[in-house]
Design an enzyme around this catalytic site. Structure first.
Site, PDB file in Angstrom:
ATOM      1  NE  ARG A 168      -1.624  -2.311   2.893  1.00 52.73           N
ATOM      2  CZ  ARG A 168      -1.830  -3.618   2.257  1.00 52.73           C
ATOM      3  NH1 ARG A 168      -2.771  -4.087   1.687  1.00 52.73           N
ATOM      4  NH2 ARG A 168      -0.818  -4.256   2.720  1.00 52.73           N
ATOM      5  CB  THR A 169       3.432   2.479   2.277  1.00 43.63           C
ATOM      6  OG1 THR A 169       2.621   2.122   3.237  1.00 43.63           O
ATOM      7  CG2 THR A 169       3.929   4.070   2.648  1.00 43.63           C
TER       8      THR A 169
ATOM      9  CE  LYS B 194      26.481  -2.461  -5.403  1.00 45.61           C
ATOM     10  NZ  LYS B 194      26.906  -1.604  -6.339  1.00 45.61           N
TER      11      LYS B 194
ATOM     12  NE  ARG C 102       7.008   0.846   5.121  1.00 47.81           N
ATOM     13  CZ  ARG C 102       5.863   0.271   4.996  1.00 47.81           C
ATOM     14  NH1 ARG C 102       5.773  -1.206   4.663  1.00 47.81           N
ATOM     15  NH2 ARG C 102       4.686   0.973   5.212  1.00 47.81           N
TER      16      ARG C 102
ATOM     17  CG  HIS D 130       3.204   3.889   8.382  1.00 50.88           C
ATOM     18  ND1 HIS D 130       3.684   4.576   7.541  1.00 50.88           N
ATOM     19  CD2 HIS D 130       2.947   2.708   8.013  1.00 50.88           C
ATOM     20  CE1 HIS D 130       3.297   3.979   6.549  1.00 50.88           C
ATOM     21  NE2 HIS D 130       2.779   2.774   6.888  1.00 50.88           N
TER      22      HIS D 130
HETATM   23  N1   CP Z   1      -0.503  -0.074   5.788  1.00 52.86           N
HETATM   24  C1   CP Z   1       0.663  -0.455   5.105  1.00 52.86           C
HETATM   25  O1   CP Z   1       1.836   0.290   5.492  1.00 52.86           O
HETATM   26  O2   CP Z   1       0.661  -1.455   4.233  1.00 52.86           O
HETATM   27  P1   CP Z   1       1.969  -1.733   3.463  1.00 52.86           P
HETATM   28  O3   CP Z   1       3.120  -2.531   4.399  1.00 52.86           O
HETATM   29  O4   CP Z   1       1.566  -2.570   2.655  1.00 52.86           O
HETATM   30  O5   CP Z   1       2.689  -0.523   2.909  1.00 52.86           O
END
Ligand code: CP
Length: 306
Positions: free
Chosen positions: A51-52, A80, A101, A129
């Site tokens: 999603r993100t 590396k 991320r 998040h």
């Molecule tokens: N909600 C969320 O962070 O989903 P993903 O891990 O798929 O990005």
């Protein structure tokens, strides 16, 4: 350079402005379709995501921009041994904004300190998040018409669930919020969040292991997955993973206008039989995630140009 690392980096007024922009994008998508022409978003994902990452990419494309990036650490020079700081300096030469991320808490902050372009934290370890939180706030705003005077139940892995930590922090800035924490004893909300966020802001809260006993009180039920990737011990995960499974029969005493949310992915916490219940909002939440990320990209790029 303005970045988004923690939801508290933005004031309540700025969050409300983002929500207003997202709502305008939903109503008038054509107005925004060229706003990021010739701009590039870099998605640097050192940890898996559906999603993100893809909502950021869809957001940039719908703003008329383009996207570069990688979806796993082993597809980048991190494999590396390259540092996050050097990666951020490098990507600043190619892109206009970064969404990152990383499994290590604080990595996006290090990136922001070294980049010359805005950095968005797309999830750092079990820490934060903030763009999921913006997604959740847009969902609550659209489903409930605002944030005041809501009883919000958080259920599942409250220890490792970074989306829970960020959303509790964000909601603590609104009045009349009541929090109900539903988890096994071993997955309780960390004490520092209870002390520094709930108690400090005078937010009433209670803790229970029994979801059904509190169901009638809830305006929002925020279900979460038990975070397998954060456990040190597989046996503990297997013992705790099915602590809560939301099924239609458990909703019998719930409010008629309950809003059921989940940041997704779900594993087993919500039965697919709940998906047809009009109170199930988690796939609407997915869609809202794209619109709020469009609003966020616009805001950070506009500020970077000032
Ligand atoms: N909600 C969320 O962070 O989903 P993903 O891990 O798929 O990005």
């Amino acid at each position: 350079m303005r970045s988004l690392i923690d939801i508290l980096d933005f004031t309540v007024e700025e969050v409300n402005e983002l929500i207003a922009t997202a709502n305008d994008i939903i109503d008038n998508p054509d107005k925004y379709c060229e706003r990021c022409k010739r701009k590039k978003l870099a998605t640097l994902f050192f940890e898996p995501s559906t999603r993100t990452r893809l909502s950021f990419e869809a957001a940039m494309i719908e703003l008329g921009g383009s996207v570069i990036g990688f979806s796993a650490a082993n597809n980048s020079s991190a494999a590396k041994g390259e540092s996050v700081a050097d990666t951020a300096k490098t990507i600043s030469c190619y892109a206009d904004i970064i969404a990152m991320r990383h499994p290590k808490e604080g990595a996006p902050l290090v990136a922001a300190q070294n980049a010359t372009i805005p950095v968005i934290n797309a999830g750092d370890g079990g820490h934060n998040h903030p763009t999921q939180t913006l997604t959740d706030l847009l969902t609550i705003n659209r489903e409930k018409g605002g944030f005041e005077n809501l009883t919000v139940g958080f259920c599942g892995d409250l220890k490792f669930g970074r989306t829970v930590h960020s959303l509790i922090t964000a909601l603590s800035r609104y009045s009349g919020i009541n929090v109900v924490l539903i988890s096994p004893d071993e997955l309780k909300l960390p004490s520092y969040i209870k002390k520094d966020v709930l108690k400090k802001n005078g937010i009433p809260y209670k803790q229970t292991t029994d979801l059904e006993s509190v169901m009638p009180e809830l305006d929002i039920l925020y279900m979460t997955r038990v975070q397998r990737e954060r456990f040190f011990n597989e046996e503990d995960y297997l013992r705790l993973k099915d602590s809560y499974i939301l099924e239609p029969k458990k909703l019998v005493n719930a409010k008629k206008d309950l809003c059921i949310m989940h940041p997704l992915p779900r594993v087993n916490e919500i039965s697919v039989a709940v998906d047809d219940d009009p109170r199930a909002c988690y796939f609407k939440q997915v869609l809202y995630g794209k619109y709020i990320r469009m609003a966020l990209i616009l805001k950070l790029l506009e500020e970077a140009e000032k």
